[in-house]
Design an enzyme around this catalytic site. Structure first.
Site, short mmCIF file in Angstrom:
data_model
loop_
_atom_site.label_atom_id
_atom_site.label_comp_id
_atom_site.label_asym_id
_atom_site.label_seq_id
_atom_site.Cartn_x
_atom_site.Cartn_y
_atom_site.Cartn_z
N ASN A 211 4.47 -0.90 8.32
CA ASN A 211 3.41 0.12 8.31
C ASN A 211 3.80 1.33 9.14
OD1 ASN A 211 1.85 -1.17 6.49
ND2 ASN A 211 0.27 -1.84 7.92
N LEU A 253 6.00 9.67 0.06
CA LEU A 253 6.51 10.97 0.45
C LEU A 253 5.63 12.06 -0.18
CD1 LEU A 253 8.93 11.23 2.32
CD2 LEU A 253 10.38 11.62 0.34
N CYS A 263 -5.81 0.11 7.51
CA CYS A 263 -4.57 -0.49 8.06
C CYS A 263 -3.65 0.50 8.76
CB CYS A 263 -3.80 -1.18 6.94
SG CYS A 263 -4.61 -2.67 6.39
C1 UDX Z 1 -1.28 -0.21 3.54
C2 UDX Z 1 0.14 -0.74 3.27
O1 UDX Z 1 0.71 -0.02 2.17
C3 UDX Z 1 0.10 -2.22 2.96
O2 UDX Z 1 1.43 -2.71 2.78
C4 UDX Z 1 -0.55 -2.93 4.13
O3 UDX Z 1 -0.63 -4.31 3.89
C5 UDX Z 1 -1.95 -2.36 4.39
O4 UDX Z 1 -1.85 -0.96 4.59
P1 UDX Z 1 -3.41 0.51 2.08
O5 UDX Z 1 -4.12 0.75 3.36
O6 UDX Z 1 -4.10 -0.20 0.96
O7 UDX Z 1 -2.04 -0.33 2.35
O8 UDX Z 1 -3.00 1.95 1.53
P2 UDX Z 1 -1.67 2.72 1.12
O9 UDX Z 1 -1.52 2.69 -0.36
O10 UDX Z 1 -0.53 2.27 1.92
O11 UDX Z 1 -2.08 4.20 1.55
C6 UDX Z 1 -2.39 4.49 2.92
C7 UDX Z 1 -2.77 5.93 3.11
O12 UDX Z 1 -1.62 6.77 3.01
C8 UDX Z 1 -3.78 6.48 2.11
O13 UDX Z 1 -4.74 7.26 2.81
C9 UDX Z 1 -2.95 7.35 1.18
O14 UDX Z 1 -3.71 8.40 0.62
C10 UDX Z 1 -1.89 7.87 2.16
N1 UDX Z 1 -0.63 8.27 1.53
C11 UDX Z 1 0.12 7.34 0.88
C12 UDX Z 1 -0.17 9.57 1.65
O15 UDX Z 1 -0.83 10.42 2.27
N2 UDX Z 1 1.02 9.92 1.10
C13 UDX Z 1 1.79 9.02 0.43
O16 UDX Z 1 2.87 9.41 -0.04
C14 UDX Z 1 1.33 7.70 0.29
#
Ligand code: UDX
Length: 436
Positions: A211, A253, A263
């Protein structure tokens, strides 16, 4: 096999359902009677595509059952999965009170040989301390062994991530524990999912470092968006070019409003607190910067909004598209969008919000905002539209239609996800962080 799952929040309920679907007999337990009743009616208390049909199927087959009794749990299974939450404490560290309460309730009932398996995200070193805690309370002191098997569920993809994860991590102290976990996950392992056996501390670290790395990738590209803004470059084209380098890749990215959810923000703050207590300054300062860059993007969108309405948000009508922390979820925990909505309201703006599924949850936290049943209803008479969560539905909006309902056709695409050319052709002024 006979398995138990302790804690049926997001992680626990998904895990219990998926384990039953793998063919195991599962007894899932929670101290919250209401959660047990709801789950027993085949209703998931959160939005997760594909989970409810699987819950119903496994309840009907009799392989999945629910209880509030720790005695039942201790008697039922050979493997007990700990899936309780580890929320953020006031100082940013992980609050372990639910993990402690779960093992304290379970341990006195453990008589036969069994394996307690932690899945919650915890500071490194917790597993070994929990084992000592369990053994001091269990009547047959060495009956219980402990393993760590972190989860990597993404909301919206939780079922897929449970049944066919990228990897399975088994932190163990004995070959017996490793063999038992290989039996639990026999089906995904046979299907080719890598199973990595390691010590407890390394297994605990896998989750937080994954993470932390993902959050760092997002903050890196958001920091590059700041550079792009300063020199008039385009972060979307920059990302496209970077992603052709296989060492960098395209995933995690996407520049824009940054990360939120239950999380990533909590886990990097907890890991930062752990690193500080361990005296590892490099990780503490790196993650402090990752967090600061992330919050900075929310402030930047407010600044852009203020510029777009000629300096003051007071009395301006602002339509917000998307309030979930990411598309595909109804979760608003640490939602970047909801944070921006709060700051807009604080600046005197009249905020009208739309989201395909997250409005009921948002309304519980921010009852003061207006919630619209459709995008045109949210945008009616708006001086500014903010695109804050990139649902696919919003990419399909007809900009000509929407231009007809707003007071002023200006949109800030904070997720850099809309086709700016299309919107400009329909008469809109389009601004996006890191884009010209
Ligand atoms: C995350 C981890 O991916 C997962 O492996 C872990 O078990 C729990 O936390 P999640 O919280 O469901 O999962 O969301 P994720 O899809 O990872 O996105 C997290 C945040 O990052 C979101 O707010 C999303 O909008 C943001 N994000 C994601 C970006 O701003 N840019 C990106 O390129 C990808």
């Amino acid at each position: 096999m006979r398995l138990t799952v302790i804690g049926i929040g997001y992680l626990g309920l998904t895990h219990a359902v998926c384990m039953a679907d793998l063919g195991h007999e599962v007894l899932a337990m929670d101290v919250d009677q209401q959660k047990i009743v709801t789950a027993g009616r085949a209703e998931a208390p959160f939005f997760e595509p594909g989970l409810e049909p699987l819950l119903r199927k496994n309840l009907d087959s009799g392989r999945l059952r629910f209880t509030t009794s720790c005695t039942d749990v201790a008697e039922f299974g050979d493997v007990h999965f700990l899936c309780v939450g580890t929320p953020e404490a006031a100082d940013g560290a992980a609050d372990l009170r639910y993990v402690h309460a779960a093992v304290d309730a379970l341990a006195p009932h453990l008589r036969d040989r069994c394996l307690v398996v932690g899945k919650s995200t915890v500071p490194v070193g917790t597993a070994r301390r929990l084992l000592a805690r369990i053994r001091s309370a269990a009547p047959a002191a060495d009956a219980a062994d402990l393993a760590w098997n972190p989860e990597f569920l993404r909301e919206g993809l939780a079922v897929q991530d449970s049944v066919s994860p990228d990897r399975l991590v088994f932190g163990v102290r004995s070959e017996w524990a490793a063999t038992l976990l290989r039996q639990v996950y026999a089906r995904p392992l046979a299907a080719g999912v890598p199973g990595l056996v390691m010590d407890l501390e390394t297994a605990e670290l896998v989750k937080v470092s994954a993470n932390a790395f993902l959050a760092t990738k997002i903050s890196f590209i958001n920091a590059m968006a700041e550079v792009c803004e300063t020199v008039g470059a385009d972060v979307v084209r920059l990302t496209e070019a970077l992603s052709h380098d296989e060492r960098i890749g395209r995933r995690f990215l996407s520049a824009g409003l940054g990360f939120g959810g239950g999380c990533l923000p909590k886990d990097i703050r907890a890991f930062r607190a752990t690193a500080m207590s361990l005296g590892v300054k490099s990780v503490a300062s790196l993650l402090g910067e990752v967090d600061a860059i992330n919050s900075g993007r929310r402030a930047r969108v407010i600044e852009m909004a203020r510029e777009a309405v000629d300096g003051s948000l007071a009395g301006r009508r602002v339509a917000v598209l998307g309030v979930a922390f990411k598309p595909g979820s109804d979760d608003v925990r640490d939602s970047p969008s909801l944070d921006v909505c709060g700051r807009l309201a604080q600046n005197g703006a009249i905020v009208s919000v739309h989201d395909p599924v997250a409005m009921p949850n948002a309304a519980k936290v921010r009852p003061d905002l207006r919630y619209a049943r459709s995008v045109p209803e949210a945008a009616e008479g708006a001086h500014l539209v903010l695109h804050l969560t990139e649902w696919a539905d919003y990419r399909a909006i007809d900009p000509v239609m929407l231009a007809g309902v707003v007071a002023r056709p200006t949109i800030i695409d904070a997720r850099c996800a809309l086709d700016a050319g299309l919107w400009r052709a329909a008469g809109w002024t389009v601004r996006a962080p890191g884009r010209p």
